[in-house]
Design an enzyme around this catalytic site. Structure first.
Site, PDB file in Angstrom:
ATOM      1  N   LYS A   1      16.135  18.929  30.057  1.00 51.37           N
ATOM      2  CA  LYS A   1      15.974  18.054  28.970  1.00 51.37           C
ATOM      3  C   LYS A   1      15.004  18.811  27.936  1.00 51.37           C
ATOM      4  CE  LYS A   1      14.463  14.765  31.380  1.00 51.37           C
ATOM      5  NZ  LYS A   1      14.443  15.172  32.745  1.00 51.37           N
TER       6      LYS A   1
ATOM      7  N   ARG B   1      12.194   5.633  31.552  1.00 58.62           N
ATOM      8  CA  ARG B   1      12.636   6.046  32.974  1.00 58.62           C
ATOM      9  C   ARG B   1      12.959   4.741  33.878  1.00 58.62           C
ATOM     10  NH1 ARG B   1      10.118  11.519  32.687  1.00 58.62           N
ATOM     11  NH2 ARG B   1      10.384  12.514  34.821  1.00 58.62           N
TER      12      ARG B   1
ATOM     13  N   ARG C   1      10.557  27.246  38.715  1.00 57.31           N
ATOM     14  CA  ARG C   1       9.745  26.894  37.653  1.00 57.31           C
ATOM     15  C   ARG C   1       8.394  26.920  38.171  1.00 57.31           C
ATOM     16  NH1 ARG C   1      10.970  21.846  33.798  1.00 57.31           N
ATOM     17  NH2 ARG C   1       9.879  20.583  35.573  1.00 57.31           N
TER      18      ARG C   1
ATOM     19  N   ARG D   1       2.901  24.489  36.345  1.00 57.07           N
ATOM     20  CA  ARG D   1       3.096  22.829  36.549  1.00 57.07           C
ATOM     21  C   ARG D   1       3.027  22.802  38.287  1.00 57.07           C
ATOM     22  NH1 ARG D   1       7.395  19.263  33.735  1.00 57.07           N
ATOM     23  NH2 ARG D   1       7.240  18.312  35.384  1.00 57.07           N
TER      24      ARG D   1
ATOM     25  N   ARG E   1      10.476  13.173  43.242  1.00 57.85           N
ATOM     26  CA  ARG E   1      10.738  12.730  41.871  1.00 57.85           C
ATOM     27  C   ARG E   1      12.087  12.650  41.686  1.00 57.85           C
ATOM     28  NH1 ARG E   1       8.100  18.335  39.983  1.00 57.85           N
ATOM     29  NH2 ARG E   1       9.449  17.935  38.240  1.00 57.85           N
TER      30      ARG E   1
HETATM   31  P1  ADP Z   1      10.426  16.093  35.188  1.00 60.03           P
HETATM   32  O1  ADP Z   1      11.631  15.427  34.327  1.00 60.03           O
HETATM   33  O2  ADP Z   1      10.570  17.844  35.328  1.00 60.03           O
HETATM   34  O3  ADP Z   1      10.033  15.517  36.312  1.00 60.03           O
HETATM   35  P2  ADP Z   1       8.290  15.361  33.015  1.00 60.03           P
HETATM   36  O4  ADP Z   1       7.641  16.201  32.530  1.00 60.03           O
HETATM   37  O5  ADP Z   1       9.322  14.446  32.269  1.00 60.03           O
HETATM   38  O6  ADP Z   1       8.941  16.296  34.080  1.00 60.03           O
HETATM   39  O7  ADP Z   1       7.613  14.200  33.905  1.00 60.03           O
HETATM   40  C1  ADP Z   1       6.503  14.753  34.755  1.00 60.03           C
HETATM   41  C2  ADP Z   1       5.953  13.329  35.474  1.00 60.03           C
HETATM   42  O8  ADP Z   1       5.195  12.610  34.923  1.00 60.03           O
HETATM   43  C3  ADP Z   1       6.850  12.598  36.286  1.00 60.03           C
HETATM   44  O9  ADP Z   1       7.121  12.723  37.675  1.00 60.03           O
HETATM   45  C4  ADP Z   1       6.103  11.080  36.325  1.00 60.03           C
HETATM   46  O10 ADP Z   1       5.077  10.883  37.197  1.00 60.03           O
HETATM   47  C5  ADP Z   1       5.575  11.247  34.942  1.00 60.03           C
HETATM   48  N1  ADP Z   1       6.239  10.514  33.726  1.00 60.03           N
HETATM   49  C6  ADP Z   1       6.740  11.274  32.837  1.00 60.03           C
HETATM   50  N2  ADP Z   1       7.446  10.489  31.915  1.00 60.03           N
HETATM   51  C7  ADP Z   1       7.298   9.002  32.460  1.00 60.03           C
HETATM   52  C8  ADP Z   1       7.838   7.819  32.031  1.00 60.03           C
HETATM   53  N3  ADP Z   1       8.689   7.605  31.230  1.00 60.03           N
HETATM   54  N4  ADP Z   1       7.510   6.883  33.198  1.00 60.03           N
HETATM   55  C9  ADP Z   1       6.799   6.853  33.994  1.00 60.03           C
HETATM   56  N5  ADP Z   1       6.380   8.239  34.742  1.00 60.03           N
HETATM   57  C10 ADP Z   1       6.537   9.395  33.757  1.00 60.03           C
END
Ligand code: ADP
Length: 191
Positions: free
Chosen positions: A16, A91, A130, A136, A148
Site C-alpha cells: 500500500k 481497519r 523489510r 521498522r 498483524r
Molecule cells: P502494515 O500495514 O505494514 O501493518 P502500517 O504502517 O499501516 O503497516 O501499520 C502499522 C501498525 O500501526 C499496525 O500494526 C497497527 O498497530 C497500527 N495502525 C495503523 N493504522 C491503524 C488503524 N487504522 N487502526 C488501528 N491501528 C492502526
C-alpha cells in the site's frame, strides 16, 4: 478532473505504501497513512505516541478513537485537497463508518476501495525482508508479523463486504512488479 477519494486496502505487506506514492503523484491526492502518522507521534515522543508504541509493537490495532481523531484532524486541515488516498485506514468497521460520516459532512464520499490481494506466505516473506533492511521493529519478529496478519483477517478484511455493499470494491492482484501493480491500480481508477 473530478474529486477522488480512494481507500487503498490490503493486508500488511501488500504494498500500500509503495503504490500510494505513485498514485499521489499521478492524481494529485493527499496521502493519509495512519501507520505513518502514528510513527511520527512515536518519533516526537508525544503522549499519544507513547501509548501507541506498545500496542503497535505487539501487532495489535490501536484504539479506533485514536486513529479516527488523527484522520479527522488531517481532513479538516486540507479543505483544498483534490482528494485523499487512505492507506492503512479504515481497519475496523467502526473506523469505516466514522470515515463515511466525516466525508458525508464535506460532500466528498469514498469513490473506490482498491484491495491489493496477496497470499499469506508472500506477505510474511516481504515483511521479514523489510524488517531486515529497514528500521521498522514490528517487521522483525515473525510472531508479530503473523499477529498483524491475524488482526487483518479478523477485523479488517470484513471491510471488503462493507465497501462491496456500496458497490465500491475493486480487487487487484498484488503480486508482480511494482509497475505491473501500478498499471492495474490506475486502470481500476480510470475505468
Ligand atoms: P502494515 O500495514 O505494514 O501493518 P502500517 O504502517 O499501516 O503497516 O501499520 C502499522 C501498525 O500501526 C499496525 O500494526 C497497527 O498497530 C497500527 N495502525 C495503523 N493504522 C491503524 C488503524 N487504522 N487502526 C488501528 N491501528 C492502526
Amino acid at each position: 478532473m473530478s474529486k477522488r477519494n480512494i481507500v487503498l486496502f490490503g493486508p500488511p505487506g501488500a504494498g500500500k505504501g509503495t503504490q500510494s506514492a505513485f498514485l499521489v503523484k499521478r492524481y494529485g491526492l493527499v496521502h493519509l497513512s495512519t501507520g505513518d502518522l502514528l510513527r511520527a507521534e512515536i518519533q516526537a515522543e508525544t503522549p499519544l505516541g507513547l501509548q501507541a508504541q506498545e500496542v503497535m509493537s505487539s501487532g495489535e490495532l490501536v484504539p479506533d478513537e485514536v486513529v479516527v481523531g488523527m484522520i479527522k484532524n488531517r481532513i479538516d486541515a486540507s479543505p483544498e485537497a483534490q482528494g485523499f488516498i487512505f492507506d492503512g485506514f479504515p481497519r475496523t468497521l467502526a473506523q469505516a463508518e466514522a470515515l463515511d460520516n466525516m466525508l458525508q459532512k464535506i460532500g466528498k464520499p469514498i469513490s473506490v476501495m482498491l484491495s491489493l490481494e496477496v497470499e499469506e506466505q508472500e506477505l510474511v516473506k516481504r515483511l521479514l525482508n523489510r524488517g531486515a533492511t529497514s528500521g521498522r521493529t514490528d517487521d522483525r519478529s515473525e510472531e508479530v508479523v503473523r499477529k498483524r496478519i491475524a488482526e487483518y483477517r479478523a477485523k479488517t478484511e470484513p471491510l471488503k463486504s462493507y465497501y462491496e455493499g456500496q458497490g465500491k470494491l475493486r480487487k487487484i492482484d498484488g503480486v508482480g512488479t511494482i509497475e505491473d501493480i501500478t498499471r492495474r491500480l490506475t486502470k481500476a481508477i480510470d475505468g
